[in-house]
Design an enzyme around this catalytic site. Structure first.
Site, PDB file in Angstrom:
ATOM      1  N   LEU A  38       8.235 -31.138  72.325  1.00  0.00           N
ATOM      2  CA  LEU A  38       8.013 -31.772  73.395  1.00  0.00           C
ATOM      3  C   LEU A  38       7.244 -31.001  74.488  1.00  0.00           C
ATOM      4  O   LEU A  38       7.370 -29.939  74.712  1.00  0.00           O
ATOM      5  CB  LEU A  38       9.288 -32.354  74.178  1.00  0.00           C
ATOM      6  CG  LEU A  38       9.203 -32.866  75.508  1.00  0.00           C
ATOM      7  CD1 LEU A  38      10.127 -33.938  75.625  1.00  0.00           C
ATOM      8  CD2 LEU A  38       9.375 -32.046  76.658  1.00  0.00           C
ATOM      9  N   LEU A  39       6.187 -31.592  75.152  1.00  0.00           N
ATOM     10  CA  LEU A  39       5.315 -30.823  76.206  1.00  0.00           C
ATOM     11  C   LEU A  39       5.723 -31.743  77.459  1.00  0.00           C
ATOM     12  O   LEU A  39       5.893 -33.219  77.316  1.00  0.00           O
ATOM     13  CB  LEU A  39       3.915 -31.133  75.816  1.00  0.00           C
ATOM     14  CG  LEU A  39       2.844 -30.818  76.786  1.00  0.00           C
ATOM     15  CD1 LEU A  39       1.590 -30.526  76.251  1.00  0.00           C
ATOM     16  CD2 LEU A  39       2.526 -32.156  77.634  1.00  0.00           C
ATOM     17  N   ASN A  40       5.935 -31.256  78.512  1.00  0.00           N
ATOM     18  CA  ASN A  40       5.782 -31.762  79.664  1.00  0.00           C
ATOM     19  C   ASN A  40       4.860 -31.026  80.910  1.00  0.00           C
ATOM     20  O   ASN A  40       3.593 -30.681  80.657  1.00  0.00           O
ATOM     21  CB  ASN A  40       7.318 -32.259  80.476  1.00  0.00           C
ATOM     22  CG  ASN A  40       8.436 -31.184  80.415  1.00  0.00           C
ATOM     23  OD1 ASN A  40       8.444 -30.476  79.540  1.00  0.00           O
ATOM     24  ND2 ASN A  40       8.799 -31.107  81.698  1.00  0.00           N
ATOM     25  N   ASP A  41       5.661 -30.661  81.859  1.00  0.00           N
ATOM     26  CA  ASP A  41       4.711 -30.174  83.188  1.00  0.00           C
ATOM     27  C   ASP A  41       3.528 -29.181  82.789  1.00  0.00           C
ATOM     28  O   ASP A  41       3.820 -28.347  82.103  1.00  0.00           O
ATOM     29  CB  ASP A  41       5.488 -29.698  84.247  1.00  0.00           C
ATOM     30  CG  ASP A  41       6.799 -30.768  84.660  1.00  0.00           C
ATOM     31  OD1 ASP A  41       6.888 -31.563  83.950  1.00  0.00           O
ATOM     32  OD2 ASP A  41       7.386 -30.115  85.545  1.00  0.00           O
ATOM     33  N   TYR A 100      11.613 -22.733  83.578  1.00  0.00           N
ATOM     34  CA  TYR A 100      10.871 -23.802  84.151  1.00  0.00           C
ATOM     35  C   TYR A 100       9.737 -23.622  84.709  1.00  0.00           C
ATOM     36  O   TYR A 100       9.063 -22.466  84.692  1.00  0.00           O
ATOM     37  CB  TYR A 100      11.834 -24.587  84.957  1.00  0.00           C
ATOM     38  CG  TYR A 100      13.064 -25.223  84.379  1.00  0.00           C
ATOM     39  CD1 TYR A 100      13.175 -25.375  82.965  1.00  0.00           C
ATOM     40  CD2 TYR A 100      14.008 -26.100  85.044  1.00  0.00           C
ATOM     41  CE1 TYR A 100      14.464 -25.923  82.439  1.00  0.00           C
ATOM     42  CE2 TYR A 100      14.757 -27.007  84.500  1.00  0.00           C
ATOM     43  CZ  TYR A 100      15.174 -26.957  83.048  1.00  0.00           C
ATOM     44  OH  TYR A 100      16.079 -27.754  82.546  1.00  0.00           O
ATOM     45  N   SER A 101       9.006 -25.056  85.454  1.00  0.00           N
ATOM     46  CA  SER A 101       7.618 -24.979  85.906  1.00  0.00           C
ATOM     47  C   SER A 101       7.236 -23.899  86.931  1.00  0.00           C
ATOM     48  O   SER A 101       8.255 -23.502  87.578  1.00  0.00           O
ATOM     49  CB  SER A 101       7.191 -26.536  86.643  1.00  0.00           C
ATOM     50  OG  SER A 101       7.370 -27.223  85.474  1.00  0.00           O
TER      51      SER A 101
END
Length: 479
Positions: A38-41, A100-101
């Site tokens: 999974l990829l997000n921000d 996290y981001s």
């Protein structure tokens, strides 16, 4: 597990699944995706020593949200991307449940990352730390540990540091939730990047004439654009209202003025950056050409996320195309970076096409990875519709002064819609990839972004009109 062991484990996961992932017909041709999982921000977007770096939130071990790594892509031209070694893995006590981001800056010739260390105890209670890592070459990073601990007055939903320099002072905005469960953006300052002073909340729910406006504000990004201070932010907890806020979480902006001395931000109303289904956590940087560039996550965390068909092939989500931001009054305009024109081949051109009926096809206007440019659109009737490969449909009604994008719901196949008001659609710039669509309306005054999953064999584009519609059209294959 130490950092080296975690990275090795992630690399093995990539190799073990490579064949399955790459066999997916929905793998995108000209967008950034995870090699597995999974990829997000988008994180740490920066041009460093002439090279664009884009890091991203990544769970290599499953297609769900778990302990995040920082994946890493680089490019010199936004066309040819290289997947670099993992930048950060959640190996230390202050980040054991996820790196996290965050963001990247250049200081004294070094790249410095700021990110949120996420920690959960055995009861599921969260701790949060704002951490720093430093690199000489932009590839290998040395962690420096936490530089900011959670201040009083806020819950542990306190994350996503974005850092910039103004004159001789560094500033950082963070997304936050106060103890009354109101979303906020908080400002810090520093002269050395190690010691940070809390200046207070800049804006947020129940501040600056906003009224209640969400329980958590994520991924803030504050920058100057054409003489104004623009705040991008992703508020969670807004209820749908007319044409707006129909995704589970929103991403948008305020235009205003930041008083650095008073640490106050006076701004106008909130505007969504994108009118489609899949756009979240945008992040920007300025490059050597002076352009304010943006990437966003072409996805969202909602109940239908787990029904996306790419999961069967071991991956999920992608980035948007890179975009250039400009400002027209209180409006932020987005356009695809001009470098994308290097992808073009096999041009097909039409002048003064007239559509007066339904399901019209034009010779040479089809494909699964293409760019369409509609110009000089003239209407003598009620509506104009474009059907993309039977999987998505864009419609403009001059009668209603509205446009909308429709697609099939991932879970049950029902038709879902996103829409907004507009005076007239004069120009459309459309990027179609195997399983995504990005529509720039009127030179980027509005944008619709979505993932969609048409029948793989269907490459047709059809046009329909109620009344007569005329336009010029250019098409290019991309890849």
């Amino acid at each position: 597990m130490n950092q080296h062991e975690l990275i090795e484990k992630a690399n093995q996961e990539v190799e073990r699944n490579r064949e399955m992932v790459e066999s997916d017909p929905y793998r995108l041709r000209f967008h950034l995706m995870p090699p597995v999982g999974l990829l997000n921000d988008p994180n740490g977007f920066i041009q460093f020593k002439g090279v664009y770096h884009l890091f991203y939130q990544w769970n290599p071990f499953e297609t769900a949200h778990g302990a995040k790594f920082w994946g890493h892509y680089t490019s010199k031209d936004f066309i040819n991307w290289e997947h670099q070694p993992i930048a950060l893995a959640p190996s230390e006590w202050y980040e054991k449940n996820g790196c996290y981001s965050g963001s990247a800056i250049e200081n004294d010739g070094k790249m410095v990352l700021f990110y949120t260390g996420n920690v959960k105890d055995e009861n599921g209670d969260r701790e949060t730390y704002q951490c720093m890592a430093v690199s000489q070459d932009g590839i290998t990073f040395e962690k420096k540990g936490p530089v900011i601990y959670l201040p009083e007055g806020y819950t542990a939903h306190f994350r996503d540091p974005k850092v910039w320099k103004k004159e001789d002072t560094w500033y950082m905005v963070l997304g936050a939730q106060d103890v009354d469960e109101q979303g906020k953006v908080v400002l810090y300052s520093s002269t050395d990047l190690m010691n940070w002073n809390l200046l207070g909340p800049l804006t947020g729910s129940a501040m600056n004439q906003l009224g209640p406006f969400g329980y958590m504000w994520e991924c803030p990004d504050l920058f100057e654009l054409d003489g104004k201070d623009v705040l991008l932010v992703s508020p969670q907890g807004l209820e749908p209202e007319g044409d707006v806020y129909h995704n589970l979480f929103q991403a948008g902006y305020f235009v205003g003025e930041l008083d650095y001395q008073k640490a106050s931000y006076q701004h106008g109303s909130f505007t969504e950056l994108d009118r489609g289904f899949d756009f979240y956590a945008p992040q920007t940087t300025v490059d050597e050409k002076g352009r304010r560039l943006l990437f966003a996550w072409m996805g969202i965390t909602d109940d239908n996320e787990k029904y996306q068909p790419t999961i069967e092939k071991g991956w999920i989500h992608a980035m948007t195309l890179p975009r250039v931001l400009t400002r027209k009054g209180e409006k932020i305009v987005q356009q695809p970076v001009e470098e994308l024109q290097l992808l073009r081949k096999n041009e097909v051109s039409y002048n003064e096409v007239q559509i007066i009926t339904s399901n019209v096809t034009l010779e040479g206007i089809k494909g699964e990875a293409l760019e369409l440019l509609f110009d000089e659109i003239i209407y003598e009737g009620d509506s104009f519709e474009i059907n993309f490969r039977g999987g998505a449909r864009f419609e403009y009604s001059s009668k209603l002064g509205k446009m909308r994008l429709q697609r099939k719901n991932f879970k049950d196949g029902s038709i879902e819609s996103r829409h907004c008001k507009i005076d007239a659609v004069k120009k459309l710039h459309v990027f179609i990839d195997t399983s995504s669509i990005e529509i720039f309306v009127n030179d980027g005054e509005e944008v619709f972004t979505a993932r969609y999953y048409p029948d793989v064999a269907d490459q047709t584009i059809t046009f329909s009109a109620l009344g007569r519609v005329q336009f010029d059209l250019k098409k290019w294959d991309l890849g």
